[in-house]
Design a protein around this motif. Sequence first.
Motif, PDB file in Angstrom:
ATOM      1  N   PRO A   1     -23.722  30.500  -8.581  1.00 45.83           N
ATOM      2  CA  PRO A   1     -23.951  30.903  -7.185  1.00 45.83           C
ATOM      3  C   PRO A   1     -24.857  29.964  -6.392  1.00 45.83           C
ATOM      4  N   LYS A   2     -25.767  29.273  -7.087  1.00 42.99           N
ATOM      5  CA  LYS A   2     -26.672  28.372  -6.377  1.00 42.99           C
ATOM      6  C   LYS A   2     -25.993  27.085  -5.932  1.00 42.99           C
ATOM      7  N   THR A   3     -24.760  26.862  -6.406  1.00 42.37           N
ATOM      8  CA  THR A   3     -24.036  25.655  -5.995  1.00 42.37           C
ATOM      9  C   THR A   3     -23.084  25.934  -4.837  1.00 42.37           C
ATOM     10  N   VAL A   4     -23.128  27.161  -4.303  1.00 44.93           N
ATOM     11  CA  VAL A   4     -22.253  27.566  -3.201  1.00 44.93           C
ATOM     12  C   VAL A   4     -23.131  27.993  -2.036  1.00 44.93           C
ATOM     13  N   SER A   5     -22.690  27.738  -0.825  1.00 42.35           N
ATOM     14  CA  SER A   5     -23.487  28.126   0.345  1.00 42.35           C
ATOM     15  C   SER A   5     -23.729  29.630   0.324  1.00 42.35           C
ATOM     16  N   PRO A   6     -24.921  30.081   0.695  1.00 42.40           N
ATOM     17  CA  PRO A   6     -25.234  31.517   0.638  1.00 42.40           C
ATOM     18  C   PRO A   6     -24.258  32.388   1.415  1.00 42.40           C
ATOM     19  N   LYS A   7     -23.806  31.919   2.571  1.00 44.37           N
ATOM     20  CA  LYS A   7     -22.870  32.698   3.380  1.00 44.37           C
ATOM     21  C   LYS A   7     -21.539  32.886   2.650  1.00 44.37           C
ATOM     22  N   LEU A   8     -21.024  31.796   2.086  1.00 40.77           N
ATOM     23  CA  LEU A   8     -19.757  31.872   1.349  1.00 40.77           C
ATOM     24  C   LEU A   8     -19.918  32.713   0.092  1.00 40.77           C
ATOM     25  N   GLN A   9     -21.040  32.520  -0.609  1.00 41.99           N
ATOM     26  CA  GLN A   9     -21.271  33.267  -1.843  1.00 41.99           C
ATOM     27  C   GLN A   9     -21.315  34.765  -1.570  1.00 41.99           C
ATOM     28  N   LYS A  10     -22.000  35.154  -0.518  1.00 41.10           N
ATOM     29  CA  LYS A  10     -22.105  36.576  -0.171  1.00 41.10           C
ATOM     30  C   LYS A  10     -20.740  37.159   0.185  1.00 41.10           C
ATOM     31  N   ASN A  11     -19.972  36.412   0.972  1.00 43.49           N
ATOM     32  CA  ASN A  11     -18.651  36.867   1.399  1.00 43.49           C
ATOM     33  C   ASN A  11     -17.709  37.030   0.210  1.00 43.49           C
ATOM     34  N   PHE A  12     -17.656  36.010  -0.647  1.00 40.22           N
ATOM     35  CA  PHE A  12     -16.740  36.052  -1.780  1.00 40.22           C
ATOM     36  C   PHE A  12     -17.179  37.073  -2.827  1.00 40.22           C
ATOM     37  N   HIS A  13     -18.474  37.168  -3.071  1.00 36.76           N
ATOM     38  CA  HIS A  13     -18.979  38.142  -4.032  1.00 36.76           C
ATOM     39  C   HIS A  13     -18.586  39.562  -3.612  1.00 36.76           C
ATOM     40  N   LYS A  14     -18.644  39.806  -2.322  1.00 36.82           N
ATOM     41  CA  LYS A  14     -18.344  41.141  -1.793  1.00 36.82           C
ATOM     42  C   LYS A  14     -16.848  41.426  -1.744  1.00 36.82           C
ATOM     43  N   ASN A  15     -16.025  40.403  -1.442  1.00 38.08           N
ATOM     44  CA  ASN A  15     -14.633  40.660  -1.060  1.00 38.08           C
ATOM     45  C   ASN A  15     -13.553  40.189  -2.024  1.00 38.08           C
ATOM     46  N   VAL A  16     -13.848  39.237  -2.900  1.00 42.56           N
ATOM     47  CA  VAL A  16     -12.777  38.699  -3.745  1.00 42.56           C
ATOM     48  C   VAL A  16     -12.150  39.788  -4.612  1.00 42.56           C
ATOM     49  N   GLY A  17     -12.963  40.703  -5.115  1.00 44.04           N
ATOM     50  CA  GLY A  17     -12.420  41.804  -5.901  1.00 44.04           C
ATOM     51  C   GLY A  17     -11.403  42.623  -5.116  1.00 44.04           C
ATOM     52  N   LYS A  18     -11.700  42.857  -3.853  1.00 43.01           N
ATOM     53  CA  LYS A  18     -10.777  43.593  -2.981  1.00 43.01           C
ATOM     54  C   LYS A  18      -9.503  42.804  -2.756  1.00 43.01           C
ATOM     55  N   TRP A  19      -9.638  41.491  -2.530  1.00 41.60           N
ATOM     56  CA  TRP A  19      -8.463  40.648  -2.291  1.00 41.60           C
ATOM     57  C   TRP A  19      -7.588  40.584  -3.544  1.00 41.60           C
ATOM     58  N   ILE A  20      -8.217  40.543  -4.702  1.00 47.17           N
ATOM     59  CA  ILE A  20      -7.464  40.541  -5.953  1.00 47.17           C
ATOM     60  C   ILE A  20      -6.712  41.857  -6.124  1.00 47.17           C
ATOM     61  N   LYS A  21      -7.386  42.951  -5.820  1.00 49.39           N
ATOM     62  CA  LYS A  21      -6.788  44.279  -6.020  1.00 49.39           C
ATOM     63  C   LYS A  21      -5.522  44.455  -5.205  1.00 49.39           C
ATOM     64  N   ARG A  22      -5.492  43.927  -3.978  1.00 48.06           N
ATOM     65  CA  ARG A  22      -4.309  44.123  -3.143  1.00 48.06           C
ATOM     66  C   ARG A  22      -3.277  42.998  -3.286  1.00 48.06           C
ATOM     67  N   SER A  23      -3.467  42.126  -4.270  1.00 49.64           N
ATOM     68  CA  SER A  23      -2.498  41.074  -4.560  1.00 49.64           C
ATOM     69  C   SER A  23      -1.499  41.560  -5.600  1.00 49.64           C
ATOM     70  N   THR A  24      -0.249  41.173  -5.424  1.00 49.47           N
ATOM     71  CA  THR A  24       0.749  41.433  -6.460  1.00 49.47           C
ATOM     72  C   THR A  24       0.421  40.624  -7.703  1.00 49.47           C
ATOM     73  N   LYS A  25       0.108  39.357  -7.472  1.00 51.19           N
ATOM     74  CA  LYS A  25      -0.313  38.455  -8.548  1.00 51.19           C
ATOM     75  C   LYS A  25      -1.456  37.581  -8.041  1.00 51.19           C
ATOM     76  N   VAL A  26      -2.316  37.186  -8.974  1.00 55.46           N
ATOM     77  CA  VAL A  26      -3.351  36.197  -8.700  1.00 55.46           C
ATOM     78  C   VAL A  26      -2.925  34.900  -9.356  1.00 55.46           C
ATOM     79  N   ILE A  27      -3.031  33.814  -8.622  1.00 57.73           N
ATOM     80  CA  ILE A  27      -2.673  32.497  -9.159  1.00 57.73           C
ATOM     81  C   ILE A  27      -3.942  31.675  -9.297  1.00 57.73           C
ATOM     82  N   THR A  28      -4.101  31.016 -10.414  1.00 53.45           N
ATOM     83  CA  THR A  28      -5.257  30.152 -10.588  1.00 53.45           C
ATOM     84  C   THR A  28      -4.826  28.846 -11.243  1.00 53.45           C
ATOM     85  N   LEU A  29      -5.785  27.923 -11.417  1.00 57.01           N
ATOM     86  CA  LEU A  29      -5.455  26.536 -11.740  1.00 57.01           C
ATOM     87  C   LEU A  29      -5.582  26.166 -13.208  1.00 57.01           C
TER      88      LEU A  29
END
Length: 380
Positions: A129-157
């Motif tokens: 988390p310290k390598t990511v901007s605080p604003k982005l870290q806060k946004n993603f920490h709060k919302n990525v779980g929600k975005w994953i939940k409403r995805s049919t599939k998650v794609i990663t690299l």
Amino acid sequence: MINIKSTRIFIDGSVISSKKQSGIGHLVLNLLKEISINSEYRHIKITIFCTKDEINYIESYKFLSFRVKSIPIVNRRILNMLNKLNIILPLDLYLGNGMYLFPNFINYPVSRRSQSFTWIHDLSFEKFPKTVSPKLQKNFHKNVGKWIKRSTKVITLSNFIKSEIQEVYSIDSRKVEVVYCGVNTKHFYKRNKSEINSVKKKYNLPENYILHIGNIEPRKNLELFLYAYASIKNELTQKYGLVLIGGNGWNNSQTYAVIDELKAKGINIVLPRQYVTDKDLPAIISGATVAVSPSLYEGFGMTPLESLACGTKTLVSDIPTHREIYGDSVLKFDPRNINDMAISLEGILLNKTKVTHSQIVEEYTWSSTVDRLIKIISES
């Protein structure tokens, strides 16, 4: 060959809506190019969607095979605000039913008549988390779980990032699919001496140089590598400059302070003053004696693959993703150990270390990337 019926795919175009492309923007453009030139995908109907302020730039690509359409929202800031407040209408009410591909973490709702596929490139905002901007870290920490939940599939690299996603969000492995990136060998290949000399002159590069490509930000681990470079034999720092190419990330004042400190001591560190174009990048890579990637964390790590495609010796950090993608094809070092980085760098500059680049580049093509992606979409 993938045998699928006519499929409508809607791709969020935000990452290709400006001149300076991120790695994710390049990924999307390469996917689109591969789909456009391969007749195997002729039954796929692509629509690139965007906000009103983004459409002119996206249309400037003059895509012949794809449709570009804006949703009735002025800009991305408003769209994201509506998304955050959960008051945005499903996108398919504007655009139609189909498969919605969100290439940059953030997704937007679609109705049950459509499906959504969300790219989660890495979990740096959770793991480092310290390598990511605080604003982005806060946004993603709060919302990525929600975005994953409403995805049919998650794609990663990579499989490494897949395991992290499963661990952090406690989701079934079947919901997460791995799609490796590719490298465009028609663009990234060894350039001739004339092209190399031309870019050296254009960007005022030294005759011999070590190359780092990537944003100047904490995750790239440049501070430690700078000290490692400065600690190698004096005759080597005099012969080989260190060229740093990449965008101005965040929280990098300390990195720039180290650069200034070392330059004041006579260490030859070069940051081109002008924007390095995609067109010139392969010649710059080809002209390097060695390309380095000392990152602490990566989802995939494209720049080493591009360096290998250009025939340039490549050093990477010994991190899980690099081990998965590159195996024994490149020399690795401990990114937290200055001495180990210095020894590895000296070894390759003095030709004391045998570097055996296998046919690794041939394993990662955009054709195979698209094949894998379309297979996932068609079978969902």
